[in-house]
Structures are given as C-alpha cells and as structure tokens.
Design a protein around this motif. Structure first.
Motif, PDB file in Angstrom:
ATOM      1  N   ASN A  44       1.238  -1.385   0.471  1.00  0.00           N
ATOM      2  CA  ASN A  44       0.319  -0.059   0.056  1.00  0.00           C
ATOM      3  C   ASN A  44       0.599   1.321  -0.014  1.00  0.00           C
ATOM      4  OD1 ASN A  44      -2.416   1.880  -0.111  1.00  0.00           O
ATOM      5  ND2 ASN A  44      -2.605   1.743   2.090  1.00  0.00           N
ATOM      6  N   PRO A  45       1.507   0.961  -0.912  1.00  0.00           N
ATOM      7  CA  PRO A  45       2.834   2.489  -1.037  1.00  0.00           C
ATOM      8  C   PRO A  45       2.005   3.965  -1.228  1.00  0.00           C
ATOM      9  CG  PRO A  45       2.140   1.497  -3.432  1.00  0.00           C
ATOM     10  CD  PRO A  45       1.893   0.815  -2.022  1.00  0.00           C
ATOM     11  N   VAL A  46       2.902   4.645  -0.417  1.00  0.00           N
ATOM     12  CA  VAL A  46       2.512   6.392  -0.648  1.00  0.00           C
ATOM     13  C   VAL A  46       3.470   7.159  -0.572  1.00  0.00           C
ATOM     14  CG1 VAL A  46       1.952   8.815   0.969  1.00  0.00           C
ATOM     15  CG2 VAL A  46       0.945   6.144   1.377  1.00  0.00           C
ATOM     16  N   VAL A  47       4.128   6.568  -2.080  1.00  0.00           N
ATOM     17  CA  VAL A  47       5.855   7.231  -2.971  1.00  0.00           C
ATOM     18  C   VAL A  47       5.316   9.125  -2.545  1.00  0.00           C
ATOM     19  CG1 VAL A  47       7.031   7.213  -4.159  1.00  0.00           C
ATOM     20  CG2 VAL A  47       5.671   4.985  -3.933  1.00  0.00           C
ATOM     21  N   GLU A  48       6.853   9.168  -1.288  1.00  0.00           N
ATOM     22  CA  GLU A  48       7.663  10.904  -2.341  1.00  0.00           C
ATOM     23  C   GLU A  48       8.794  10.382  -1.754  1.00  0.00           C
ATOM     24  OE1 GLU A  48       8.947  14.141   1.621  1.00  0.00           O
ATOM     25  OE2 GLU A  48       6.995  12.312   2.314  1.00  0.00           O
ATOM     26  N   GLU A  49       8.809  10.957  -3.281  1.00  0.00           N
ATOM     27  CA  GLU A  49      10.361  11.290  -3.651  1.00  0.00           C
ATOM     28  C   GLU A  49      11.629  11.832  -3.142  1.00  0.00           C
ATOM     29  OE1 GLU A  49       9.744  13.531  -7.561  1.00  0.00           O
ATOM     30  OE2 GLU A  49       8.734  12.405  -8.653  1.00  0.00           O
ATOM     31  N   GLY A  50      12.708  11.556  -3.452  1.00  0.00           N
ATOM     32  CA  GLY A  50      13.678  11.633  -2.574  1.00  0.00           C
ATOM     33  C   GLY A  50      14.752  12.055  -3.100  1.00  0.00           C
ATOM     34  N   ASP A  51      15.924  11.332  -3.255  1.00  0.00           N
ATOM     35  CA  ASP A  51      16.337  12.690  -4.177  1.00  0.00           C
ATOM     36  C   ASP A  51      16.941  12.422  -5.382  1.00  0.00           C
ATOM     37  OD1 ASP A  51      19.355  13.733  -4.980  1.00  0.00           O
ATOM     38  OD2 ASP A  51      20.290  14.126  -2.643  1.00  0.00           O
ATOM     39  N   CYS A  52      17.004  13.018  -6.380  1.00  0.00           N
ATOM     40  CA  CYS A  52      16.584  12.783  -7.799  1.00  0.00           C
ATOM     41  C   CYS A  52      17.406  12.193  -8.240  1.00  0.00           C
ATOM     42  CB  CYS A  52      15.924  14.239  -8.177  1.00  0.00           C
ATOM     43  SG  CYS A  52      17.423  15.182  -8.278  1.00  0.00           S
ATOM     44  N   ARG A  53      19.287  13.123  -7.775  1.00  0.00           N
ATOM     45  CA  ARG A  53      20.203  11.806  -8.385  1.00  0.00           C
ATOM     46  C   ARG A  53      20.459  10.600  -8.184  1.00  0.00           C
ATOM     47  NH1 ARG A  53      24.162  15.137  -4.418  1.00  0.00           N
ATOM     48  NH2 ARG A  53      22.455  14.871  -3.088  1.00  0.00           N
ATOM     49  N   TYR A  54      19.230   9.857  -7.217  1.00  0.00           N
ATOM     50  CA  TYR A  54      19.551   8.329  -7.410  1.00  0.00           C
ATOM     51  C   TYR A  54      17.931   7.763  -7.466  1.00  0.00           C
ATOM     52  CZ  TYR A  54      23.196   9.924  -4.563  1.00  0.00           C
ATOM     53  OH  TYR A  54      24.370  10.200  -4.087  1.00  0.00           O
ATOM     54  N   LEU A  55      17.004   8.586  -7.567  1.00  0.00           N
ATOM     55  CA  LEU A  55      15.599   8.170  -8.234  1.00  0.00           C
ATOM     56  C   LEU A  55      15.707   7.665  -9.738  1.00  0.00           C
ATOM     57  CD1 LEU A  55      12.747  10.292  -7.073  1.00  0.00           C
ATOM     58  CD2 LEU A  55      13.858   7.983  -5.936  1.00  0.00           C
ATOM     59  N   PRO A  56      15.414   6.090  -9.937  1.00  0.00           N
ATOM     60  CA  PRO A  56      14.562   5.791 -11.218  1.00  0.00           C
ATOM     61  C   PRO A  56      14.061   6.488 -11.294  1.00  0.00           C
ATOM     62  CG  PRO A  56      14.215   4.148  -9.597  1.00  0.00           C
ATOM     63  CD  PRO A  56      14.694   5.813  -8.871  1.00  0.00           C
ATOM     64  N   ARG A  57      14.173   6.341 -13.559  1.00  0.00           N
ATOM     65  CA  ARG A  57      12.864   7.104 -14.566  1.00  0.00           C
ATOM     66  C   ARG A  57      11.261   6.868 -14.055  1.00  0.00           C
ATOM     67  NH1 ARG A  57      14.978   6.660 -19.520  1.00  0.00           N
ATOM     68  NH2 ARG A  57      16.893   8.398 -19.036  1.00  0.00           N
ATOM     69  N   GLU A  58      11.567   4.938 -13.364  1.00  0.00           N
ATOM     70  CA  GLU A  58       9.952   4.273 -13.123  1.00  0.00           C
ATOM     71  C   GLU A  58       9.199   5.692 -12.517  1.00  0.00           C
ATOM     72  OE1 GLU A  58      12.471   1.218 -11.656  1.00  0.00           O
ATOM     73  OE2 GLU A  58      12.224   2.490 -12.801  1.00  0.00           O
ATOM     74  N   ILE A  59      10.014   5.791 -11.158  1.00  0.00           N
ATOM     75  CA  ILE A  59       9.557   6.492 -10.044  1.00  0.00           C
ATOM     76  C   ILE A  59       9.082   7.925 -10.813  1.00  0.00           C
ATOM     77  CG2 ILE A  59       9.846   7.363  -7.612  1.00  0.00           C
ATOM     78  CD1 ILE A  59       9.866   4.183  -7.683  1.00  0.00           C
ATOM     79  N   LEU A  60       9.545   8.545 -11.102  1.00  0.00           N
ATOM     80  CA  LEU A  60       9.116  10.149 -11.652  1.00  0.00           C
ATOM     81  C   LEU A  60       8.103   9.799 -12.177  1.00  0.00           C
ATOM     82  CD1 LEU A  60      13.038  11.333 -12.176  1.00  0.00           C
ATOM     83  CD2 LEU A  60      11.785  12.052 -10.427  1.00  0.00           C
ATOM     84  N   GLN A  61       7.584   8.539 -12.823  1.00  0.00           N
ATOM     85  CA  GLN A  61       7.150   8.681 -14.031  1.00  0.00           C
ATOM     86  C   GLN A  61       5.825   7.998 -13.292  1.00  0.00           C
ATOM     87  OE1 GLN A  61       8.510   6.072 -17.026  1.00  0.00           O
ATOM     88  NE2 GLN A  61       9.239   7.513 -17.975  1.00  0.00           N
ATOM     89  N   GLU A  62       5.664   7.502 -12.226  1.00  0.00           N
ATOM     90  CA  GLU A  62       4.832   7.312 -11.167  1.00  0.00           C
ATOM     91  C   GLU A  62       4.752   5.885 -11.038  1.00  0.00           C
ATOM     92  OE1 GLU A  62       1.504  10.062 -11.312  1.00  0.00           O
ATOM     93  OE2 GLU A  62       2.872  11.697  -9.430  1.00  0.00           O
ATOM     94  N   ASP A  63       5.280   5.115 -12.134  1.00  0.00           N
ATOM     95  CA  ASP A  63       4.804   3.560 -11.700  1.00  0.00           C
ATOM     96  C   ASP A  63       5.737   3.118 -11.002  1.00  0.00           C
ATOM     97  OD1 ASP A  63       5.055   1.363 -12.391  1.00  0.00           O
ATOM     98  OD2 ASP A  63       6.252   1.058 -15.032  1.00  0.00           O
ATOM     99  N   TYR A  64       4.379   2.484 -10.210  1.00  0.00           N
ATOM    100  CA  TYR A  64       5.104   2.263  -8.546  1.00  0.00           C
ATOM    101  C   TYR A  64       5.469   0.536  -7.949  1.00  0.00           C
ATOM    102  CZ  TYR A  64       4.570   6.798  -7.522  1.00  0.00           C
ATOM    103  OH  TYR A  64       4.402   8.468  -7.329  1.00  0.00           O
TER     104      TYR A  64
END
Length: 358
Positions: A198-218
C-alpha cells in the motif's frame, strides 16, 4: 469500553525530557527536517544520535515523515545494517528521535574526505559497502517495506577497534597484538519508507531516483532501492558527483556508466545491471548477494574451495614459522653474552678416582 488510540498525535504529548535526559555534545548533521545532535544519556552514559525537528512538526507537512520514520523503526526492529532506533517523543511540538550513534559519520562525509585527499575506495572496500547495504535492504524488503531514499547521506558508518592476537591466545606470549578496525555500514533515515503493498511514495533525491518512480510507476518498488544503491556505491568508487538533470542524468537512466578504473570488468558490469532501465531486469538484494562479483566464493566448486583452504593454511603455517623465528632471534639477542673469563662448570676441579679394580 473505549478502545485506546493506537497512534498519538504529536501535539497530544508535550512532556519535556530532552534536557533532563541528555547532555548535548555537538551538532553532527542537519537537513530539511531538522538537525541531529550527538548526545550523552545522563543515566547510562552512552552516546546517542538525537534528531530534532527545526520547526514545530504537529500539523505540518513534515509530521507524516517524522511519524513514518518512527513507525518504520518499530516495524523493522533491530538489524546489524540498519541504524538502531531507541525511542521518540514530542516536546513543544518538536519531534525528537533517539537513534544509535554511528561514530564514523556518514558515507557522504567519507566520500568528501576521500575526494579532498585524492583517495578512492578499492574494489574490496566497495564490495564490503555493497554487501552491508544489500543485507540491510534484504531485511527491509523482507518486511514488505521500501526505503526509497538510499544515498550516501543516509548510510552511516560504525567503527570498532579491536586487537588480533597473533597466535589466538589471550596470554602474553611476547608478541604485540595487531590493532584492527571493523567497519560496519548501516542504513538510516527512514523518513521515506513506505509499504510495498500500500505504497505512499514521497520522492527522494533525484540523483538516485530511477525513471519509473518519476513516471509514477510503483509496480517494482524494491528495484528502486537497488537502482539507488548501485549509484551510491558507484559514486563512492569515484563516479560522482552525480547529476541532478541534463544529458548525463538521462544517460545514466539509459544504463550508461563510465567504468571505474580500479574495478574489474565483472564489477563494472554489476553497476550497469543494478541501474538497468528495465526494473524487472535489476536483481533483487538476495540475488545480488549471491552474484559472483559480490561473493566470489559462491561460484567456486567444492574442489576449488578446498584448494583455497589448503593454500590459506599453508600461508598461515609459513607466517607462524617466520614469526616464531623472529621471536627466537630477538629473544636470543636480548640475553647478555657471558664474559670470556667466566668459569666453566667442572674446570680445574679435582675429579674423584675409583680404586675398584675390575
């Protein structure tokens, strides 16, 4: 009967205890949420890291993050490669979290020191870092939780010195014991931790984030931690600083990384595998711990392991002989030589003669 509430809002607890229970030594870190202080508990005399929110937390957007960290620690319990949690409380609407104090600071600080001194992590150092954080992630993921903010600033270092006796005995044998240091890497800052189911995603540091998280694919959240860890270890090996945007940022998310010169082909390929554009092709923490580049002995046959064991025993035997020879030589040289005029036993002494005839 009225059921007690499971979770108490921060503003409902306003009991002062920070100054009563802790002696503040120094500020050891700060961030968006607040500052972290090295403190000594007045009762047990032990050192702790106490995190204090900068602004009042109750009712703010930071309240969920603060409580999230506390709840995550409560679920996770204790693990060697996760910073240990002790307690949390609210005081004047400020959140306090008492954690284990790691005396080696953070990986981020260590990377800065290495850069200033023109030093780099060896492949063995990088492997140790990778194994420790993989063990921590394996545990976190096994609890159906995702960290979502793995980066050098959230990896802490514990250093413990000990002495290795050369022959394994505790008694004084004339040899000096070798001083060694155990380094343990631990995952900290659980403010972004979320549930796998039941994820509630809060984006972390953009330098270490994969593309799918930024595209809200969880749909593959554990693999986001693997992506971030791959870049974290890569940065520790001299591959940073990492970009926040631009051409290189996109190139990394296309799986393109420059090789680290101190690492083998297999190890460099491992980085690329961990940041693969397709999250389904990134290995899990469990699989990575069994990867030949991470644990070379995993791929060795029984015969190879036996040969390695025999070779190591032979090296140990040879080393023991050399050390013992050195000890004997030093011991002999330390004994004063007898004067040449010293009288030998039996010299010029009348010898008894037997008169018995056979």
């Amino acid at each position: 009967m009225e059921n007690p509430t499971k979770r108490m809002a921060l503003k409902e607890s306003n009991i002062s205890r920070y100054e009563q229970e802790f002696l503040e030594v120094s500020c050891i870190g700060s961030g968006e949420f607040g500052s972290v202080f090295k403190c000594i508990n007045r009762l047990d005399g032990c050192e702790y890291a106490v995190k204090k929110s900068i602004k009042p937390v109750a009712g703010s957007v930071n309240e969920r993050s603060a409580l999230n960290e506390v709840y995550a620690h409560a679920v996770l319990g204790r693990h060697q490669h996760v910073v240990r949690y002790f307690s949390a409380w609210a005081e004047d609407n400020h959140m306090f979290i008492q954690n284990e104090f790691c005396n080696g600071s953070s990986l981020e600080e260590l990377i800065k020191e290495y850069n200033e001194d023109n030093k780099i992590f060896s492949q063995d150092d990088l492997r140790t870092l990778l194994i420790h954080i993989l063990e921590g992630l394996k545990y976190i993921h096994s609890m159906s939780l995702i960290h979502l903010d793995i980066k050098p600033g959230n990896i802490f270092i514990s250093r413990e010195k000990h002495y290795n006796s050369i022959n394994g005995d505790s008694h004084d044998d004339g040899f000096e014991d070798d001083e060694a240091e155990d380094v343990t890497y631990k995952i900290g800052d659980l403010g972004h931790v979320t549930s796998l189911h039941n994820p509630v995603v809060e984006e972390g540091d953009c330098r270490y984030l994969p593309r799918e998280i930024l595209q809200e694919d969880y749909s593959h959240l554990p693999k986001a931690d693997i992506f971030a860890l791959g870049l974290t270890v890569y940065e520790a090996g001299g591959g940073g600083p990492l970009p926040k945007n631009g051409v290189w940022w996109h190139a990394i998310r296309d799986g393109k990384l420059k090789d680290l010169p101190q690492c083998t082909r297999d190890f460099n390929d491992l980085f690329k595998l961990m940041i693969h554009p397709d999250p389904t092709l990134r290995p899990s923490a469990q699989c990575l711990l069994q990867h030949p580049a991470v644990s070379p002995t995993v791929s060795m046959t029984k015969a190879q392991l036996q040969r390695e064991l025999r070779a190591q025993r032979h090296k140990n035997e040879m080393l023991s002989k050399i050390l013992m020879s050195s000890f004997v030589t030093e011991h002999e040289e330390s004994i004063p030589k007898r004067l040449s005029s010293s009288r030998c036993i039996g010299k010029k002494v009348n010898r008894s003669q037997s008169n018995i005839e056979f």
